[in-house]
Design an enzyme around this catalytic site. Structure first.
Site, short mmCIF file in Angstrom:
data_model
loop_
_atom_site.label_atom_id
_atom_site.label_comp_id
_atom_site.label_asym_id
_atom_site.label_seq_id
_atom_site.Cartn_x
_atom_site.Cartn_y
_atom_site.Cartn_z
CG ASN A 10 -1.83 1.19 1.30
OD1 ASN A 10 -1.73 2.12 0.51
ND2 ASN A 10 -2.73 1.18 2.27
NE ARG A 91 -5.68 2.58 -0.40
CZ ARG A 91 -5.52 3.74 0.23
NH1 ARG A 91 -4.34 4.07 0.70
NH2 ARG A 91 -6.53 4.54 0.40
CG HIS A 180 -11.77 5.53 2.84
ND1 HIS A 180 -12.33 6.73 3.25
CD2 HIS A 180 -10.44 5.68 2.99
CE1 HIS A 180 -11.37 7.55 3.64
NE2 HIS A 180 -10.21 6.93 3.49
NE ARG A 241 -7.60 14.45 2.24
CZ ARG A 241 -7.73 13.14 2.25
NH1 ARG A 241 -8.93 12.58 2.25
NH2 ARG A 241 -6.66 12.37 2.26
CD GLU A 385 -8.23 0.28 4.04
OE1 GLU A 385 -8.59 1.11 3.18
OE2 GLU A 385 -7.46 0.55 4.98
#
Length: 398
Positions: A10, A91, A180, A241, A385
């Protein structure tokens, strides 16, 4: 049952998470993190057989050097384990509309990931470096790409089309994609097991809360709406963000206050959210500490974060038509009892009643239902994940 090991990579913008995992059981054999690429304190940390190690990498280290270190210095002394690796799973944050499912990587897939780089400029280029480094290090192993956006390709058009001139979608693919996806897929699937229901019969809202955060409505195991959009900026308040805002603010900042477009982009992505509101930190743990001490900025940041999240959760009952459970995951979702409590208190109209002890118990890697027996169900499920990536890699090569 024989082991089915997959190396999962990842690659972030300045880091690389990795694990060698049994795709059948989710059990990690080796796991670690290389981080701070390009900085003096660049380092790699890993765990094998319960033993933790850490090595400084140097300022010139990037993704390729990190992959080479994993191959030579971590897997090299473990030849029996390395010999059992069947595939490398990657990923990939953004697959656009080109990739609706995981795929075995070839030259055309690499070209497609490159074409989507403008939609995830901090991530897709790093993924490509990791892919090329892995191909060089494991030339005989199949490489598999697993896309964050793929899970959300089941959204209906009325959920993903922006109210802009339609030709922008038709000619330039400007639409909502969501992120996600592997996390939302995993926790919604696990939630069905906790509910003792077939996935096909469930209506679940998943809140993946970390430095990046998103909410997804999952109906019958499929994403029907999600909070992130064309990029990871839309939706919830996040670490740095801003999430949703009036687009005219951008023009006001540029034309009235003299900001450049690059300065505005940097502000919205890296200086806003919890950091911008609190003027202290983007780390939720620091926000909670400040909240406990009465820090006004941290208190406001926490209240806005929880309120905005609760509004999104409430709105996602619309595409579901019913609600079996809300699931919290991600670093904040799995560990912040305070955030979960505040969010569910905003949602009392849905008959959420937090059980204080259950809520406290479901932290630091522990999962479970956090509401009382007479409540609508809310639960915590730690995301995985890497396991989804390993599973998909194994499925595609068999």
């Amino acid at each position: 049952m024989s082991n089915k090991f997959v190396l999962v990579l990842n690659c972030g913008s300045s880091s690389l998470k990795f694990a060698v995992m049994d795709a059948l059981t989710g059990e990690e054999q080796v796991s670690g993190l290389a981080e701070c690429f390009g900085l003096e304190d660049s380092r790699i940390k890993w765990k094998y057989n319960g033993e933790k190690r850490e090595v400084a990498l140097g300022a010139y280290t990037a993704h390729r050097e990190a992959v080479e270190f994993i191959v030579k210095e971590i897997l090299g002394p473990l030849p029996e384990l390395a010999a059992q690796i069947l595939a490398v799973g990657h990923r990939i944050v953004h697959g656009g509309e080109k990739f609706t499912r995981s795929v075995i990587i070839d030259d055309s897939v690499i070209d497609g990931i490159e074409e989507c780089a403008s939609l995830a400029p901090l991530h897709n280029p790093a993924h490509l470096i990791g892919i090329r480094a892995a191909i060089a290090s494991f030339p005989n192993l199949p490489q598999v790409a697993v896309f964050d956006t793929a899970f959300h390709q089941t959204m209906p058009a009325h959920a993903y089309i922006y109210a802009l001139p339609y030709k922008l979608y038709r000619e330039h693919s400007i639409r909502r994609y969501g992120m996600h996806g592997t996390s939302h897929l995993f926790v919604s699937r696990e939630a069905a097991k906790v509910l003792n229901k077939p996935v096909e019969d469930t209506a679940i809202i998943c809140a993946h809360l970390g430095n990046g955060a998103s909410v997804t409505a999952v109906k019958g195991g499929k994403s029907v709406d999600t909070s992130m959009g064309l990029t990871p900026l839309e939706g919830l308040v996040m670490g740095t963000r801003c999430g949703d805002l009036d687009p005219s603010i951008i023009y006001h900042l540029v034309h009235q206050l003299g900001y450049t477009i690059d300065e505005v982009n940097n502000m919205l992505n890296k200086q806003s959210g919890l950091l911008g509101i609190s003027e202290l930190t983007n780390d939720c743990r620091g926000i909670e500490d400040g909240y406990a001490e009465g820090h006004k900025g941290c208190t406001l940041a926490l209240e806005i974060f929880c309120y905005r999240l609760a509004k999104y959760i409430a709105s996602y009952t619309v595409p579901l038509g019913k609600l079996d459970a809300v699931v919290f995951t991600g670093g904040i979702g799995e560990n912040s009892a305070l955030v979960r409590q505040k969010v569910l208190e905003h949602l009392q109209i849905f008959n959420f009643k937090v059980d204080e002890q259950r809520n406290l118990d479901a932290r630091f890697g522990h999962e479970g239902i956090i509401t009382s027996d007479d409540s609508t169900v809310a639960m915590v499920i730690p995301t995985n994940e890497e396991w989804v990536i390993a599973e998909d890699a194994l499925r595609l090569i068999q």
